[in-house]
Write an enzyme that holds these catalytic residues in place. Structure first.
Site, PDB file in Angstrom:
ATOM      1  N   PRO A 265       9.265  -4.332  -0.664  1.00 33.39           N
ATOM      2  CA  PRO A 265       9.624  -4.949  -2.292  1.00 33.39           C
ATOM      3  C   PRO A 265       8.008  -5.501  -2.526  1.00 33.39           C
ATOM      4  O   PRO A 265       6.854  -5.749  -2.072  1.00 33.39           O
ATOM      5  CB  PRO A 265       9.639  -6.092  -2.335  1.00 33.39           C
ATOM      6  CG  PRO A 265       9.700  -6.050  -0.139  1.00 33.39           C
ATOM      7  CD  PRO A 265       9.380  -5.209   0.533  1.00 33.39           C
TER       8      PRO A 265
ATOM      9  N   CYS B 244       6.446 -14.466   0.780  1.00 30.27           N
ATOM     10  CA  CYS B 244       5.201 -14.345  -0.787  1.00 30.27           C
ATOM     11  C   CYS B 244       4.756 -15.478  -0.541  1.00 30.27           C
ATOM     12  O   CYS B 244       4.863 -16.687  -0.636  1.00 30.27           O
ATOM     13  CB  CYS B 244       6.799 -14.663  -1.945  1.00 30.27           C
ATOM     14  SG  CYS B 244       5.519 -14.453  -3.207  1.00 30.27           S
TER      15      CYS B 244
ATOM     16  N   ASN C 186       4.076  -3.536   8.827  1.00 33.02           N
ATOM     17  CA  ASN C 186       3.552  -3.389   7.150  1.00 33.02           C
ATOM     18  C   ASN C 186       2.220  -4.297   6.735  1.00 33.02           C
ATOM     19  O   ASN C 186       1.486  -5.176   7.875  1.00 33.02           O
ATOM     20  CB  ASN C 186       4.315  -4.795   6.569  1.00 33.02           C
ATOM     21  CG  ASN C 186       4.272  -4.720   5.278  1.00 33.02           C
ATOM     22  OD1 ASN C 186       3.976  -5.643   4.614  1.00 33.02           O
ATOM     23  ND2 ASN C 186       3.820  -3.587   4.328  1.00 33.02           N
TER      24      ASN C 186
END
Ligand SMILES: Cc1cc2nc3c(=O)[nH]c(=O)nc-3n(C[C@H](O)[C@H](O)[C@H](O)COP(=O)(O)O)c2cc1C
Length: 337
Positions: free
Chosen positions: A25, A109, A208
């Site tokens: 994302p 985030c 990731n």
């Protein structure tokens, strides 16, 4: 490096993620046109930009706009962020009612305006609330729920603890961006933490961070127990990377696009952005999106400058055509010596 049997597939609920390669994302970037391109070029799963849970429960038009999809996407995951377990669960229920297939919870985030409200990576500093959110969302819907987290606020303990809790709460998969929140995007990703998480839980773990090319991807997948990989920045202007990684893992020769295909993809990308967001917004988006494709090309500075002055999609398409001719002429000149 031994590649045999290294290509894995995994499930998120009943969705087979094959190849096990996920588009990360990215706020402002992983909209439908870009997700479509990545899917078409071999991503096994794509994830939306992060969507505000508050916006969803308040019925914000702008928030719902982020949920647009089409049949070419097959299935995709919608990422939500927020700090209230009730609101996050409410948002998940709204999404489920509106046909969402997979919901991802953002616990990574580090951006100030998100963290200062207790959402995103701030949850790695507040494990009680993080657990409440996981329990409320996973317990509130019957579609699969995943969690994407950084390794911790400044150490990996949070990630290990939350992963185990997520598994026990019925979460279907975990994506680990192997950096702490404090690191933001600096320093290197610590892939050993992805491995630690994969050793702790029996649900799929998606690695990731710092997968910059197809060889990084093969290295991480082959040398770890993670079920799949998530790729962000390396896919910008390079949706082909997913198919190339799959080829490498399957011991086939990766195919690279020639300049014709790159310029055709640029045009398709812009046309699709226009059809979804309208001309005015697509012109603005083009200024971000198009330079990715031509990184390292001849006269790219000029192209970028001219692009910043364009006012319409027609101007942009003309500019792409002219630049393609320039690149094509130089490629042909190289061939003929
Ligand atoms: C421009 C940008 C926007 C991002 N937006 C999000 C987001 O909305 N949600 C999220 O979980 N991560 C977001 N990320 C982080 C990426 O999903 C990914 O974890 C990070 O870029 C590391 O992967 P990479 O090295 O493959 O890029 C964003 C990253 C970038 C560069």
């Amino acid at each position: 490096m031994k590649l045999t049997n290294s290509i894995r597939k995994f499930y998120i609920g009943s969705y087979l993620i094959d190849p096990p390669l996920v588009l990360a994302p990215m706020a402002g970037l992983t909209n439908l046109p870009f997700r479509n391109l990545c899917r078409m070029h071999g991503a096994g799963l794509v994830v939306s930009e992060m969507v505000s849970a508050n916006g969803l429960v308040q019925n914000s038009h702008k928030t719902f706009e982020l949920l647009k999809s089409d049949k070419y996407e097959y299935f995709f995951s919608i990422q939500i962020f927020g700090s209230s377990p009730e609101i996050m669960a409410g948002a998940a229920k709204i999404l489920e009612k509106n046909g969402a297939m997979i919901i991802d919870i953002n616990m990574g985030c580090p951006v100030r305006k998100v963290v200062k409200n207790g959402a995103g990576a701030a949850l790695l500093n507040d494990l009680i609330r993080a657990r409440e959110i996981i329990a409320a969302v996973a317990g509130g819907v019957s579609i699969p729920v995943t969690v994407k987290m950084r390794i911790g606020w400044n150490n990996p303990e949070a990630c290990l603890e939350l992963s185990k809790y997520a598994e026990a709460s019925g979460v279907s998969a975990i994506a680990v961006h192997a950096r702490s929140a404090v690191q933001k995007f600096s320093g290197t990703a610590d892939w050993s933490v992805i491995e630690q998480v994969a050793n702790e839980v029996n649900i799929p773990v998606i690695g990731n961070g710092d997968i910059n090319n197809i060889h990084d991807a093969a290295t991480l997948l082959v040398n770890s127990k993670c079920a799949g990989l998530m790729i962000g920045r390396a896919a910008l202007g390079n949706p082909w990377i997913f198919g190339q990684i799959a080829s490498l893992l399957n011991k086939r020769t990766p195919v690279y696009p020639d300049y014709e295909e790159i310029f055709m993809t640029m045009k398709d990308h812009i046309n699709h952005l226009e059809s979804i967001f309208g001309s005015k917004r697509a012109v603005k988006m083009a200024r971000t999106v198009l330079p990715w494709y031509v990184k390292g090309f001849k006269n790219v500075k000029n192209f970028r400058c001219n692009l910043n002055m364009t006012q319409s999609i027609n101007d942009i398409l003309r500019l792409i055509k002219e630049y393609k001719k320039l690149i094509g002429d130089s490629v042909n000149a190289d061939y003929t010596g």
